[in-house]
Write a protein that holds these residues in place. Structure first.
Motif, PDB file in Angstrom:
ATOM      1  N   GLU A 133       0.820  -1.212   0.000  1.00 27.12           N
ATOM      2  CA  GLU A 133       0.000   0.000   0.000  1.00 27.12           C
ATOM      3  C   GLU A 133       0.851   1.258   0.000  1.00 27.12           C
ATOM      4  OE1 GLU A 133      -3.253   0.232  -0.456  1.00 27.12           O
ATOM      5  OE2 GLU A 133      -3.171  -1.935  -0.772  1.00 27.12           O
ATOM      6  N   THR A 134       1.948   1.254   0.738  1.00 27.34           N
ATOM      7  CA  THR A 134       2.778   2.454   0.844  1.00 27.34           C
ATOM      8  C   THR A 134       3.993   2.414  -0.085  1.00 27.34           C
ATOM      9  OG1 THR A 134       4.074   1.520   2.674  1.00 27.34           O
ATOM     10  CG2 THR A 134       2.093   2.765   3.241  1.00 27.34           C
ATOM     11  N   GLN A 135       4.357   1.232  -0.569  1.00 26.69           N
ATOM     12  CA  GLN A 135       5.570   1.112  -1.386  1.00 26.69           C
ATOM     13  C   GLN A 135       5.281   0.935  -2.876  1.00 26.69           C
ATOM     14  OE1 GLN A 135       7.393  -2.244   0.505  1.00 26.69           O
ATOM     15  NE2 GLN A 135       7.969  -1.099   2.336  1.00 26.69           N
ATOM     16  N   ARG A 136       4.013   0.886  -3.255  1.00 29.80           N
ATOM     17  CA  ARG A 136       3.681   0.736  -4.674  1.00 29.80           C
ATOM     18  C   ARG A 136       4.267   1.910  -5.469  1.00 29.80           C
ATOM     19  NH1 ARG A 136      -0.085  -2.593  -6.677  1.00 29.80           N
ATOM     20  NH2 ARG A 136      -1.022  -2.783  -4.603  1.00 29.80           N
ATOM     21  N   TYR A 137       4.915   1.581  -6.560  1.00 21.42           N
ATOM     22  CA  TYR A 137       5.566   2.547  -7.467  1.00 21.42           C
ATOM     23  C   TYR A 137       6.822   3.181  -6.873  1.00 21.42           C
ATOM     24  CZ  TYR A 137       0.838   2.272  -9.419  1.00 21.42           C
ATOM     25  OH  TYR A 137      -0.361   1.832  -9.897  1.00 21.42           O
ATOM     26  N   MET A 146       9.024  -1.404 -20.340  1.00 18.15           N
ATOM     27  CA  MET A 146       7.638  -0.932 -20.252  1.00 18.15           C
ATOM     28  C   MET A 146       7.425  -0.419 -18.830  1.00 18.15           C
ATOM     29  SD  MET A 146       5.455  -3.857 -22.311  1.00 18.15           S
ATOM     30  CE  MET A 146       3.899  -3.000 -22.040  1.00 18.15           C
ATOM     31  N   PRO A 147       7.933   0.775 -18.531  1.00 16.84           N
ATOM     32  CA  PRO A 147       7.890   1.270 -17.150  1.00 16.84           C
ATOM     33  C   PRO A 147       6.472   1.529 -16.679  1.00 16.84           C
ATOM     34  CG  PRO A 147       8.615   2.991 -18.652  1.00 16.84           C
ATOM     35  CD  PRO A 147       8.569   1.736 -19.456  1.00 16.84           C
ATOM     36  N   VAL A 148       6.310   1.532 -15.365  1.00 20.53           N
ATOM     37  CA  VAL A 148       4.999   1.833 -14.797  1.00 20.53           C
ATOM     38  C   VAL A 148       4.673   3.300 -15.046  1.00 20.53           C
ATOM     39  CG1 VAL A 148       5.125   0.053 -13.022  1.00 20.53           C
ATOM     40  CG2 VAL A 148       5.995   2.345 -12.526  1.00 20.53           C
ATOM     41  N   ASP A 149       3.395   3.581 -15.265  1.00 21.99           N
ATOM     42  CA  ASP A 149       2.913   4.951 -15.378  1.00 21.99           C
ATOM     43  C   ASP A 149       1.439   4.953 -14.997  1.00 21.99           C
ATOM     44  OD1 ASP A 149       1.446   3.999 -17.568  1.00 21.99           O
ATOM     45  OD2 ASP A 149       2.913   4.712 -19.021  1.00 21.99           O
ATOM     46  N   THR A 150       0.773   6.066 -15.194  1.00 24.24           N
ATOM     47  CA  THR A 150      -0.629   6.181 -14.766  1.00 24.24           C
ATOM     48  C   THR A 150      -1.608   5.942 -15.906  1.00 24.24           C
ATOM     49  OG1 THR A 150      -0.561   8.581 -15.151  1.00 24.24           O
ATOM     50  CG2 THR A 150      -0.030   7.805 -12.926  1.00 24.24           C
ATOM     51  N   ARG A 177      12.724   0.888 -15.657  1.00 25.56           N
ATOM     52  CA  ARG A 177      12.575   2.099 -16.454  1.00 25.56           C
ATOM     53  C   ARG A 177      13.748   2.213 -17.438  1.00 25.56           C
ATOM     54  NH1 ARG A 177       8.553   4.923 -14.825  1.00 25.56           N
ATOM     55  NH2 ARG A 177       9.120   6.527 -16.350  1.00 25.56           N
ATOM     56  N   GLN A 178      14.901   1.806 -16.961  1.00 23.36           N
ATOM     57  CA  GLN A 178      16.104   1.847 -17.789  1.00 23.36           C
ATOM     58  C   GLN A 178      17.067   0.781 -17.309  1.00 23.36           C
ATOM     59  OE1 GLN A 178      17.872   5.725 -17.995  1.00 23.36           O
ATOM     60  NE2 GLN A 178      19.662   5.041 -19.143  1.00 23.36           N
ATOM     61  N   GLY A 204      10.704  -5.735 -19.605  1.00 25.27           N
ATOM     62  CA  GLY A 204       9.936  -4.981 -20.581  1.00 25.27           C
ATOM     63  C   GLY A 204       9.346  -5.875 -21.654  1.00 25.27           C
ATOM     64  N   PHE A 205       9.166  -5.288 -22.839  1.00 29.95           N
ATOM     65  CA  PHE A 205       8.391  -5.898 -23.921  1.00 29.95           C
ATOM     66  C   PHE A 205       9.297  -6.540 -24.962  1.00 29.95           C
ATOM     67  CE2 PHE A 205       6.322  -5.638 -28.074  1.00 29.95           C
ATOM     68  CZ  PHE A 205       5.074  -6.190 -27.815  1.00 29.95           C
ATOM     69  N   LEU A 206       8.901  -7.749 -25.362  1.00 32.99           N
ATOM     70  CA  LEU A 206       9.577  -8.491 -26.432  1.00 32.99           C
ATOM     71  C   LEU A 206       8.512  -8.912 -27.442  1.00 32.99           C
ATOM     72  CD1 LEU A 206      12.334  -9.851 -27.292  1.00 32.99           C
ATOM     73  CD2 LEU A 206      11.472 -11.919 -26.144  1.00 32.99           C
TER      74      LEU A 206
END
Length: 224
Positions: A57-61, A183-187, A171-172, A107-109
């Motif tokens: 709950e507090t550490q997501r992202y 494919m980094p996390v985003d909103t 992310r990198q 990420g994506f392949l």
């Protein structure tokens, strides 16, 4: 006058309810935009050490930076990416310099490159902690024998790769991968439809008001 009472009351009550629903969605829109802004600030914040005690709950992202070794082996999660089509999320084990083994979402392949060789060796990874919620009632069971996964199930994945049940989404990656694209996390996957809902409720209120006017007009003409 009594014959106008029912349509007036029904019209006013209906419009009031629909407007209340519309304004509630406007309030929720403001709350959701604030939540998304907070998530964005978290995602791109200063990197933090990997936590020892997990609290989704507090550490997501939570942003983090890892130095260590990308190890051999990978799990392949079938996905569909916008503008890319069908493919795989590649999940590999990562040994940190501190001796921890965690899951890394590389990420994506592309779907036809599942057999492409993957880099294994020293790496620096900028990433975010994530507890994905990919599975729903229509998600098929994973085919572990064929290494085809339909959700990022951290428990079974950590058992398969002998890591902690902790996932970081890259992310990198340095050295930069040649075949797998992060494919980094985003909103973008977080729904925010409150504006559309508000417009719908306000439009229905307008229609209700017009229909009430038509009803009253018909009564006035003596046709109802």
């Amino acid at each position: 006058m009594k014959r106008y009472l029912a349509p007036i009351l029904i019209g006013l009550i209906g419009v009031a309810i629909l407007l209340r629903l519309g304004f509630w969605q406007v309030d929720r829109l403001g709350q959701k935009e604030a939540e998304l802004a907070l998530i964005e600030a978290t995602i791109y914040g200063e990197p933090q050490p990997l936590p020892r005690l997990m609290d989704p709950e507090t550490q997501r992202y939570l942003p983090t930076a890892l130095d260590g070794t990308l190890e051999d082996g990978a799990l392949y999660v079938l996905v569909s990416a916008k503008m890319r089509g069908a493919g795989w999320r590649v999940i590999s084990p990562f040994q940190t310099e501190e001796g921890r083994r965690v899951l890394v979402d590389r990420g994506f392949l592309p779907v036809d490159q599942k057999d492409a060789p993957l880099y294994a060796g020293p790496a620096h990874i900028s990433a975010n902690l994530h507890w994905p919620d990919d599975r729903n009632s229509s998600t098929p069971d994973n085919d572990e024998a064929k290494n085809i996964w339909y959700a990022r199930d951290l428990g079974p994945m950590s058992e398969a790769l002998q890591t902690e049940p902790l996932l970081v989404v890259a992310r990198q990656i340095d050295p930069a991968p040649t075949s797998v694209q992060p494919m980094p996390v985003d909103t973008s996957a977080i729904p925010n439809d409150h504006l559309q809902y508000a417009i719908t409720w306000f439009s229905l209120a307008a229609v209700w008001l017009i229909m009430t006017g038509v009803w009253i007009r018909r009564i006035a003409k003596g046709t109802d």
